[in-house]
Design an enzyme around this catalytic site. Structure first.
Site, PDB file in Angstrom:
ATOM      1  CG  HIS A  63     -42.527  40.107  28.560  1.00  0.00           C
ATOM      2  ND1 HIS A  63     -41.744  40.403  27.855  1.00  0.00           N
ATOM      3  CD2 HIS A  63     -42.293  41.849  28.233  1.00  0.00           C
ATOM      4  CE1 HIS A  63     -41.319  40.837  27.001  1.00  0.00           C
ATOM      5  NE2 HIS A  63     -41.953  41.436  26.483  1.00  0.00           N
ATOM      6  CG  ASP A  67     -43.604  43.306  21.671  1.00  0.00           C
ATOM      7  OD1 ASP A  67     -43.963  43.659  22.836  1.00  0.00           O
ATOM      8  OD2 ASP A  67     -42.430  43.275  21.530  1.00  0.00           O
ATOM      9  CG  HIS A  68     -42.968  39.422  23.947  1.00  0.00           C
ATOM     10  ND1 HIS A  68     -42.184  38.671  23.632  1.00  0.00           N
ATOM     11  CD2 HIS A  68     -42.405  40.649  23.566  1.00  0.00           C
ATOM     12  CE1 HIS A  68     -40.787  39.357  23.316  1.00  0.00           C
ATOM     13  NE2 HIS A  68     -41.350  40.983  23.405  1.00  0.00           N
ATOM     14  CG  ASP A 216     -38.686  41.889  25.004  1.00  0.00           C
ATOM     15  OD1 ASP A 216     -38.285  41.154  23.768  1.00  0.00           O
ATOM     16  OD2 ASP A 216     -39.741  43.137  25.313  1.00  0.00           O
ATOM     17  CG  HIS A 274     -37.217  41.470  20.407  1.00  0.00           C
ATOM     18  ND1 HIS A 274     -36.985  42.398  20.722  1.00  0.00           N
ATOM     19  CD2 HIS A 274     -38.352  41.275  20.668  1.00  0.00           C
ATOM     20  CE1 HIS A 274     -38.122  43.591  21.449  1.00  0.00           C
ATOM     21  NE2 HIS A 274     -39.144  42.532  21.544  1.00  0.00           N
TER      22      HIS A 274
END
Length: 307
Positions: A63, A67-68, A216, A274
């Site tokens: 996504h 942070d990804h 997430d 995470h």
């Protein structure tokens, strides 16, 4: 070297800490590297773990939260600077991601020596979609519930051929031309019409492994069906149980919720990750998860899990 393993480069959540970097993993499958998410510092983590940039050929983005994916422009730029000669990198992302990263690369990297092949992910596909299909491995998506469109990834080996029993093949004078079919389950018919069962000529195939990456997501019992029976499940566990209401409002899960998904799905191993910056360590995460699903481990930067 294992033919299928997972390397953990970043196990933290949105805010990096001195203990954890943002999300990033690398699947090493038969010496080909596939990155899953690319948080800041991903390329430095590759250096620390002595991974060859030249072996990286696929990048999957779950996504479009920073942070990804904010480590991606720097990584792709470095691949250009170090002279990756020819070939292509396939980037699996959403339509908005294609537009964003294509613009960034055209601005920062003129005359790139390799091509970026964009594969657009359909986040709205209710049952997910197969995004990669090779002779030995498939990669498919499955929907997750987060604050933005988000998918998980399932890396699944195809069934492996059975092992030939050389003594029995020789005994029945099986021609070489028949061996391929026998490895894939065929019986053998002799010249006089006698049927030799496959189980006489072969032994069981090696296990076909699978790995599910649940990025997430809020706790969703339906998710268990998407990852049912996988060998190893990575499931985000941003919080421990006392913060379950915060997890819900922010689109995340707790360690016990991840364990319940693993339990319902009948997986063999659960990996947590995470982690929120609010924790000094993840001992409580592990304790809460193992109370529900004993075969749970914590991801950590530098961890390498082999299948």
């Amino acid at each position: 070297m294992a033919r299928f393993c997972v390397n953990y480069l970043g196990c933290g959540s949105a805010t990096p800490t001195l203990r954890h970097q943002p999300s990033c993993q690398i699947i090493d499958y038969r010496d080909n590297l596939m990155m899953v998410d690319c948080g800041e510092g991903a390329q430095l983590a590759m250096r620390r773990q002595r991974m060859k940039f030249s072996r990286l050929n696929r990048i999957f983005i779950s996504h479009l939260h920073g942070d990804h994916c904010l480590g991606l422009p720097g990584l792709l730029s470095t691949l250009s600077l170090i002279g990756r000669d020819g070939g292509e990198i396939t980037l699996y992302t959403f339509k908005e991601g294609v537009e964003l990263f294509d613009r960034l690369m055209r601005f920062f990297c003129h005359g790139m020596p390799y091509e970026i092949n964009y594969h657009v992910i359909d986040a709205a596909a209710p049952a997910g979609e197969v995004v990669l299909d090779t002779d030995s491995l498939t990669v498919s998506t499955f929907p997750l519930r987060h604050t933005v469109p988000c998918v998980g990834f399932l890396f699944k080996e195809k069934p492996k051929p059975r092992h030939i029993r050389r003594d029995m093949v020789d005994f029945y004078n099986v021609p070489v031309s028949k061996l391929h079919g026998i490895k894939n389950g065929d019986d053998f018919v002799t010249s006089d019409g006698c049927i030799v069962p496959n189980a006489v000529l072969t032994t069981e195939a090696d296990e076909a492994y699978s790995y599910a990456y649940c990025s997430d997501t809020v706790y969703t019992p339906e998710l268990a069906k998407a990852v049912e029976g996988v060998h190893t499940l990575y499931h985000e566990a941003t919080y421990t149980n006392e913060s379950k209401h915060k997890a819900l409002t922010r689109g995340h899960s707790t360690a016990p919720q991840a364990a319940r998904i693993a339990q319902m799905a009948g997986v063999k191993r659960l990996v947590l990750g995470h982690y929120s910056k609010q924790y000094a360590n993840e001992a409580r995460h592990l304790e809460e998860a193992r109370a529900i699903f004993p075969n749970t481990v914590l991801s950590d930067e530098g961890l390498r899990l082999e299948f």
